[in-house]
Design a protein around this motif. Sequence first.
Motif, mmCIF file in Angstrom:
data_model
loop_
_atom_site.group_PDB
_atom_site.id
_atom_site.type_symbol
_atom_site.label_atom_id
_atom_site.label_comp_id
_atom_site.label_asym_id
_atom_site.label_seq_id
_atom_site.Cartn_x
_atom_site.Cartn_y
_atom_site.Cartn_z
ATOM 1 N N SER A 183 -19.895 9.444 12.081
ATOM 2 C CA SER A 183 -20.909 8.499 12.553
ATOM 3 C C SER A 183 -20.831 7.183 11.787
ATOM 4 C CB SER A 183 -22.311 9.093 12.421
ATOM 5 O OG SER A 183 -22.452 10.217 13.255
ATOM 6 N N VAL A 184 -20.632 7.269 10.477
ATOM 7 C CA VAL A 184 -20.546 6.036 9.693
ATOM 8 C C VAL A 184 -19.278 5.259 10.034
ATOM 9 C CG1 VAL A 184 -19.439 6.858 7.561
ATOM 10 C CG2 VAL A 184 -21.062 5.015 7.442
ATOM 11 N N LYS A 185 -18.180 5.954 10.350
ATOM 12 C CA LYS A 185 -16.967 5.255 10.812
ATOM 13 C C LYS A 185 -17.279 4.488 12.092
ATOM 14 C CE LYS A 185 -13.493 8.554 9.304
ATOM 15 N NZ LYS A 185 -12.503 9.522 9.806
ATOM 16 N N GLY A 186 -18.027 5.126 12.993
ATOM 17 C CA GLY A 186 -18.423 4.449 14.225
ATOM 18 C C GLY A 186 -19.272 3.221 13.955
ATOM 19 N N LEU A 187 -20.215 3.334 13.031
ATOM 20 C CA LEU A 187 -21.062 2.192 12.691
ATOM 21 C C LEU A 187 -20.248 1.083 12.035
ATOM 22 C CD1 LEU A 187 -24.255 4.037 11.429
ATOM 23 C CD2 LEU A 187 -24.058 2.613 13.485
ATOM 24 N N GLU A 188 -19.305 1.445 11.179
ATOM 25 C CA GLU A 188 -18.432 0.440 10.553
ATOM 26 C C GLU A 188 -17.633 -0.312 11.611
ATOM 27 O OE1 GLU A 188 -16.903 1.876 6.305
ATOM 28 O OE2 GLU A 188 -16.699 3.449 7.824
ATOM 29 N N THR A 189 -17.072 0.409 12.560
ATOM 30 C CA THR A 189 -16.301 -0.213 13.637
ATOM 31 C C THR A 189 -17.177 -1.141 14.462
ATOM 32 O OG1 THR A 189 -14.828 1.705 13.725
ATOM 33 C CG2 THR A 189 -14.859 0.272 15.664
ATOM 34 N N LEU A 190 -18.396 -0.717 14.735
ATOM 35 C CA LEU A 190 -19.336 -1.527 15.514
ATOM 36 C C LEU A 190 -19.688 -2.818 14.771
ATOM 37 C CD1 LEU A 190 -20.855 -1.280 18.242
ATOM 38 C CD2 LEU A 190 -22.783 -0.377 16.936
ATOM 39 N N VAL A 191 -19.977 -2.700 13.472
ATOM 40 C CA VAL A 191 -20.309 -3.884 12.660
ATOM 41 C C VAL A 191 -19.136 -4.860 12.654
ATOM 42 C CG1 VAL A 191 -20.743 -4.687 10.288
ATOM 43 C CG2 VAL A 191 -22.028 -2.742 11.204
ATOM 44 N N GLU A 192 -17.927 -4.342 12.453
ATOM 45 C CA GLU A 192 -16.742 -5.207 12.420
ATOM 46 C C GLU A 192 -16.505 -5.866 13.775
ATOM 47 O OE1 GLU A 192 -13.892 -2.411 10.912
ATOM 48 O OE2 GLU A 192 -14.759 -2.515 8.891
ATOM 49 N N LYS A 193 -16.689 -5.126 14.859
ATOM 50 C CA LYS A 193 -16.517 -5.694 16.199
ATOM 51 C C LYS A 193 -17.551 -6.794 16.453
ATOM 52 C CE LYS A 193 -15.876 -4.410 21.044
ATOM 53 N NZ LYS A 193 -15.751 -3.289 21.987
ATOM 54 N N ALA A 194 -18.732 -6.660 15.872
ATOM 55 C CA ALA A 194 -19.793 -7.664 16.021
ATOM 56 C C ALA A 194 -19.582 -8.865 15.097
ATOM 57 C CB ALA A 194 -21.158 -7.025 15.755
ATOM 58 N N GLY A 195 -18.569 -8.790 14.228
ATOM 59 C CA GLY A 195 -18.290 -9.916 13.337
ATOM 60 C C GLY A 195 -19.022 -9.854 12.008
ATOM 61 N N GLY A 196 -19.594 -8.700 11.684
ATOM 62 C CA GLY A 196 -20.281 -8.541 10.407
ATOM 63 C C GLY A 196 -19.366 -7.970 9.343
ATOM 64 N N ILE A 197 -19.860 -7.943 8.125
ATOM 65 C CA ILE A 197 -19.129 -7.413 6.974
ATOM 66 C C ILE A 197 -19.871 -6.185 6.472
ATOM 67 C CG2 ILE A 197 -18.335 -7.901 4.628
ATOM 68 C CD1 ILE A 197 -18.940 -10.991 5.752
ATOM 69 N N VAL A 198 -19.223 -5.018 6.533
ATOM 70 C CA VAL A 198 -19.856 -3.804 6.003
ATOM 71 C C VAL A 198 -19.910 -3.954 4.492
ATOM 72 C CG1 VAL A 198 -19.722 -1.306 5.765
ATOM 73 C CG2 VAL A 198 -19.048 -2.381 7.923
ATOM 74 N N TYR A 199 -21.118 -4.054 3.970
ATOM 75 C CA TYR A 199 -21.313 -4.351 2.556
ATOM 76 C C TYR A 199 -21.728 -3.123 1.751
ATOM 77 C CZ TYR A 199 -22.921 -6.980 -1.506
ATOM 78 O OH TYR A 199 -23.094 -7.469 -2.775
ATOM 79 N N LYS A 200 -22.616 -2.322 2.315
ATOM 80 C CA LYS A 200 -23.078 -1.093 1.667
ATOM 81 C C LYS A 200 -23.342 -0.038 2.728
ATOM 82 C CE LYS A 200 -25.247 -2.995 -2.451
ATOM 83 N NZ LYS A 200 -26.477 -3.121 -3.229
ATOM 84 N N LYS A 201 -23.276 1.236 2.283
ATOM 85 C CA LYS A 201 -23.577 2.372 3.157
ATOM 86 C C LYS A 201 -24.508 3.289 2.380
ATOM 87 C CE LYS A 201 -19.095 2.237 3.544
ATOM 88 N NZ LYS A 201 -17.702 2.598 3.684
ATOM 89 N N LEU A 202 -25.739 3.418 2.864
ATOM 90 C CA LEU A 202 -26.779 4.157 2.159
ATOM 91 C C LEU A 202 -27.301 5.322 2.983
ATOM 92 C CD1 LEU A 202 -28.908 1.156 0.853
ATOM 93 C CD2 LEU A 202 -27.107 2.383 -0.353
ATOM 94 N N PHE A 203 -27.501 6.445 2.302
ATOM 95 C CA PHE A 203 -27.959 7.662 2.962
ATOM 96 C C PHE A 203 -28.992 8.356 2.083
ATOM 97 C CE2 PHE A 203 -23.704 6.600 4.099
ATOM 98 C CZ PHE A 203 -23.722 6.665 5.476
ATOM 99 N N VAL A 204 -29.892 9.063 2.713
ATOM 100 C CA VAL A 204 -30.818 9.894 1.951
ATOM 101 C C VAL A 204 -30.026 11.034 1.325
ATOM 102 C CG1 VAL A 204 -32.846 11.391 2.024
ATOM 103 C CG2 VAL A 204 -32.790 9.295 3.406
ATOM 104 N N LEU A 205 -29.229 11.733 2.152
ATOM 105 C CA LEU A 205 -28.502 12.911 1.684
ATOM 106 C C LEU A 205 -27.007 12.810 1.972
ATOM 107 C CD1 LEU A 205 -30.937 15.663 3.016
ATOM 108 C CD2 LEU A 205 -30.798 14.763 0.679
ATOM 109 N N ALA A 206 -26.220 13.265 1.000
ATOM 110 C CA ALA A 206 -24.780 13.442 1.195
ATOM 111 C C ALA A 206 -24.546 14.942 1.290
ATOM 112 C CB ALA A 206 -24.001 12.842 0.035
ATOM 113 N N GLU A 207 -23.942 15.361 2.404
ATOM 114 C CA GLU A 207 -23.744 16.782 2.675
ATOM 115 C C GLU A 207 -22.295 17.182 2.414
ATOM 116 O OE1 GLU A 207 -25.439 19.506 6.157
ATOM 117 O OE2 GLU A 207 -24.026 18.003 6.885
ATOM 118 N N GLY A 208 -22.121 18.309 1.721
ATOM 119 C CA GLY A 208 -20.779 18.829 1.467
ATOM 120 C C GLY A 208 -19.945 17.863 0.651
ATOM 121 N N ASP A 209 -18.699 17.676 1.079
ATOM 122 C CA ASP A 209 -17.753 16.820 0.355
ATOM 123 C C ASP A 209 -18.098 15.337 0.406
ATOM 124 O OD1 ASP A 209 -16.290 19.043 -0.381
ATOM 125 O OD2 ASP A 209 -14.826 18.820 1.251
ATOM 126 N N ALA A 210 -19.016 14.942 1.250
ATOM 127 C CA ALA A 210 -19.398 13.528 1.317
ATOM 128 C C ALA A 210 -19.909 13.021 -0.027
ATOM 129 C CB ALA A 210 -20.455 13.315 2.403
#
Length: 179
Positions: free
Chosen positions: A137-164
């Motif tokens: 899902s985050v890869k999808g959001l990164e691709t969307l941000v880049e396609k919109a011309g934005g710069i992915v600066y940070k990625k924040l989550f409440v929980l990291a599950e498993g190997d994440a």
Amino acid sequence: MSKVFKVDIKGVVADLPILPLPNGINIAFFNLHGNPNLTEHCGKELAKLTDDCEVLITAESKGLQLTHVVARELNHPYYAVARKSHKLYMQDGIDISYGSSITTGKEQKFYLSKHDVDLIKGKKVCIVDDVISTGESVKGLETLVEKAGGIVYKKLFVLAEGDAKDRADISYLATIPLL
């Protein structure tokens, strides 16, 4: 009685029901819907990690109320929302396809309205969501941000599950295992 996994999220303990997925993996299911106190707590804690982002983006639906709190805490008048279906008001927006998440198991799409594309273009963007697991899902959001011309600066989550939890490119408040 259902089995639960207890997780301490920066001083607040949540009991997460353990649920089976069709692929045989069990997850500790985290759901902020209908829980304003936990949503407020998590949103305020995430806001402490992102004061230098210019725009926030999240995916519907579980990230919406969380990102609303973060935006309010940062005095952001707007945040972008990646929709999972095309809405009537998105005639001039953009879309991308991305892989399957741990809970869906099938390829998905994200759609972004022109308003949100304009909001993101040329800005430092912070992705906000409830849980990261496989990262699709985050890869999808990164691709969307880049396609919109934005710069992915940070990625924040409440929980990291498993190997994440081992990813160096994200920040989170607590971890949960795959069971």
